[in-house]
Design a protein around this motif. Structure first.
Motif, PDB file in Angstrom:
ATOM      1  N   LEU A  73       0.824  -1.202   0.000  1.00 14.96           N
ATOM      2  CA  LEU A  73       0.000   0.000   0.000  1.00 14.96           C
ATOM      3  C   LEU A  73       0.861   1.255   0.000  1.00 14.96           C
ATOM      4  N   TYR A  74       1.946   1.241   0.781  1.00 16.83           N
ATOM      5  CA  TYR A  74       2.846   2.397   0.808  1.00 16.83           C
ATOM      6  C   TYR A  74       3.396   2.678  -0.586  1.00 16.83           C
ATOM      7  N   GLU A  75       3.735   1.623  -1.324  1.00 22.45           N
ATOM      8  CA  GLU A  75       4.281   1.795  -2.681  1.00 22.45           C
ATOM      9  C   GLU A  75       3.202   2.178  -3.683  1.00 22.45           C
ATOM     10  N   THR A  76       2.043   1.543  -3.594  1.00 26.30           N
ATOM     11  CA  THR A  76       0.953   1.776  -4.542  1.00 26.30           C
ATOM     12  C   THR A  76       0.427   3.197  -4.460  1.00 26.30           C
ATOM     13  N   VAL A  77       0.232   3.683  -3.253  1.00 27.29           N
ATOM     14  CA  VAL A  77      -0.393   4.990  -3.052  1.00 27.29           C
ATOM     15  C   VAL A  77       0.646   6.086  -2.817  1.00 27.29           C
ATOM     16  N   GLU A  78       1.871   5.677  -2.515  1.00 27.39           N
ATOM     17  CA  GLU A  78       2.911   6.639  -2.155  1.00 27.39           C
ATOM     18  C   GLU A  78       2.426   7.543  -1.023  1.00 27.39           C
ATOM     19  N   CYS A  79       2.130   6.886   0.071  1.00 29.91           N
ATOM     20  CA  CYS A  79       1.654   7.601   1.250  1.00 29.91           C
ATOM     21  C   CYS A  79       2.590   7.334   2.416  1.00 29.91           C
ATOM     22  N   ARG A  80       2.397   8.094   3.458  1.00 31.80           N
ATOM     23  CA  ARG A  80       3.192   7.905   4.665  1.00 31.80           C
ATOM     24  C   ARG A  80       2.530   6.846   5.543  1.00 31.80           C
ATOM     25  N   PRO A  81       3.313   6.059   6.248  1.00 33.51           N
ATOM     26  CA  PRO A  81       2.713   5.107   7.189  1.00 33.51           C
ATOM     27  C   PRO A  81       1.768   5.799   8.180  1.00 33.51           C
ATOM     28  N   ASP A  82       2.119   7.010   8.615  1.00 38.24           N
ATOM     29  CA  ASP A  82       1.249   7.734   9.543  1.00 38.24           C
ATOM     30  C   ASP A  82      -0.161   7.903   8.993  1.00 38.24           C
ATOM     31  N   ASP A  83      -0.268   8.149   7.667  1.00 40.50           N
ATOM     32  CA  ASP A  83      -1.590   8.309   7.057  1.00 40.50           C
ATOM     33  C   ASP A  83      -2.408   7.028   7.175  1.00 40.50           C
ATOM     34  N   ILE A  84      -1.783   5.896   6.884  1.00 39.28           N
ATOM     35  CA  ILE A  84      -2.491   4.615   6.931  1.00 39.28           C
ATOM     36  C   ILE A  84      -2.875   4.275   8.370  1.00 39.28           C
ATOM     37  N   PHE A  85      -1.970   4.514   9.308  1.00 39.72           N
ATOM     38  CA  PHE A  85      -2.284   4.214  10.701  1.00 39.72           C
ATOM     39  C   PHE A  85      -3.447   5.062  11.204  1.00 39.72           C
ATOM     40  N   LYS A  86      -3.530   6.301  10.752  1.00 38.94           N
ATOM     41  CA  LYS A  86      -4.657   7.155  11.129  1.00 38.94           C
ATOM     42  C   LYS A  86      -5.951   6.615  10.521  1.00 38.94           C
ATOM     43  N   LEU A  87      -5.900   6.141   9.276  1.00 38.69           N
ATOM     44  CA  LEU A  87      -7.090   5.571   8.647  1.00 38.69           C
ATOM     45  C   LEU A  87      -7.543   4.308   9.385  1.00 38.69           C
ATOM     46  N   ILE A  88      -6.583   3.504   9.838  1.00 39.74           N
ATOM     47  CA  ILE A  88      -6.919   2.306  10.611  1.00 39.74           C
ATOM     48  C   ILE A  88      -7.537   2.713  11.949  1.00 39.74           C
ATOM     49  N   ALA A  89      -6.922   3.673  12.619  1.00 35.81           N
ATOM     50  CA  ALA A  89      -7.432   4.140  13.912  1.00 35.81           C
ATOM     51  C   ALA A  89      -8.843   4.701  13.788  1.00 35.81           C
ATOM     52  N   ASP A  90      -9.124   5.351  12.667  1.00 37.21           N
ATOM     53  CA  ASP A  90     -10.448   5.944  12.446  1.00 37.21           C
ATOM     54  C   ASP A  90     -11.454   4.949  11.889  1.00 37.21           C
ATOM     55  N   GLY A  91     -11.021   3.715  11.627  1.00 37.78           N
ATOM     56  CA  GLY A  91     -11.927   2.692  11.107  1.00 37.78           C
ATOM     57  C   GLY A  91     -12.222   2.822   9.628  1.00 37.78           C
ATOM     58  N   LEU A  92     -11.439   3.625   8.912  1.00 37.02           N
ATOM     59  CA  LEU A  92     -11.662   3.804   7.479  1.00 37.02           C
ATOM     60  C   LEU A  92     -10.937   2.761   6.643  1.00 37.02           C
ATOM     61  N   VAL A  93      -9.975   2.096   7.240  1.00 38.22           N
ATOM     62  CA  VAL A  93      -9.263   0.962   6.652  1.00 38.22           C
ATOM     63  C   VAL A  93      -9.237  -0.110   7.727  1.00 38.22           C
ATOM     64  N   VAL A  94      -9.414  -1.355   7.327  1.00 37.02           N
ATOM     65  CA  VAL A  94      -9.502  -2.458   8.290  1.00 37.02           C
ATOM     66  C   VAL A  94      -8.197  -3.231   8.300  1.00 37.02           C
ATOM     67  N   ALA A  95      -7.725  -3.571   9.491  1.00 36.00           N
ATOM     68  CA  ALA A  95      -6.524  -4.395   9.651  1.00 36.00           C
ATOM     69  C   ALA A  95      -6.869  -5.574  10.559  1.00 36.00           C
ATOM     70  N   GLU A  96      -6.050  -6.601  10.506  1.00 39.82           N
ATOM     71  CA  GLU A  96      -6.228  -7.780  11.369  1.00 39.82           C
ATOM     72  C   GLU A  96      -5.451  -7.523  12.657  1.00 39.82           C
ATOM     73  N   LEU A  97      -6.049  -6.760  13.555  1.00 35.98           N
ATOM     74  CA  LEU A  97      -5.349  -6.297  14.749  1.00 35.98           C
ATOM     75  C   LEU A  97      -5.077  -7.391  15.764  1.00 35.98           C
ATOM     76  N   ASP A  98      -5.801  -8.499  15.690  1.00 34.68           N
ATOM     77  CA  ASP A  98      -5.598  -9.576  16.660  1.00 34.68           C
ATOM     78  C   ASP A  98      -4.446 -10.495  16.295  1.00 34.68           C
ATOM     79  N   ASP A  99      -4.078 -10.550  15.016  1.00 34.15           N
ATOM     80  CA  ASP A  99      -3.109 -11.555  14.573  1.00 34.15           C
ATOM     81  C   ASP A  99      -1.865 -11.017  13.883  1.00 34.15           C
TER      82      ASP A  99
END
Length: 170
Positions: A107-133
């Protein structure tokens, strides 16, 4: 109180060590079942007679990886944290529309975004991650998903077939 399509039940959350202490003082009330889970047979029966389920949950029921990932996301979960730029959000959503699941590194390569951006999207529930595993700190091993339906599908797909016979090939 937990209410789902399958029923209503009460969950009592207590630290494991506290339950050990309570069980020593009141062994008729708190016990461990054959699966080494805490139970309270008297309370369970009383509530069951009224159509309500009951279960005791402990700190051991929370996956360690979820705790680690929540701590990792702590700054992004802060209401004062700046939001992800809208143009990045849209690019991430587009990327996940094309590929329903991607590793963070992809995703970092495809979108050329900062990890901080993705982590904020995960924290806000706009992107889903497998947080348990999966660890958010390992971008080549941690996947993100378009939505919870895709995550749940991938989770089920990784399970063995329900009627697989030992020693047979799929």
């Amino acid at each position: 109180l937990v209410i789902t399509e399958r029923g209503v039940w009460l969950e009592e959350w207590k630290p494991w060590r506290k339950l050990e202490s309570l069980a020593r003082r009141s062994p008729w009330r708190y016990q461990r079942d054959q699966d080494d889970r805490w139970c309270a047979p008297g309370i369970e029966q009383w509530l069951a007679d009224r159509g309500i389920g009951y279960r005791i949950r402990t700190d051991r029921d929370i996956p360690q990886r979820r705790i680690e990932n929540t701590l990792f996301l702590e700054d992004y979960l802060d209401p004062a944290a700046p939001p992800c730029p809208i143009e990045v959000t849209l690019k991430v959503r587009d990327a996940l529309e094309r590929d329903a699941t991607l590793y963070l590194a992809e995703l970092y390569e495809t979108v050329e975004c900062r990890p901080d951006d993705i982590f904020k999207l995960i924290a806000d529930g706009l992107v889903v991650a497998e947080l348990d595993d999966e660890s958010l700190s390992e971008p080549t091993h941690c996947r993100v998903f378009r939505d919870t339906a895709v995550r749940d599908f991938e989770r089920m797909r990784s399970l063995p077939p329900p009627f697989a016979l030992p020693g047979t090939l799929d």
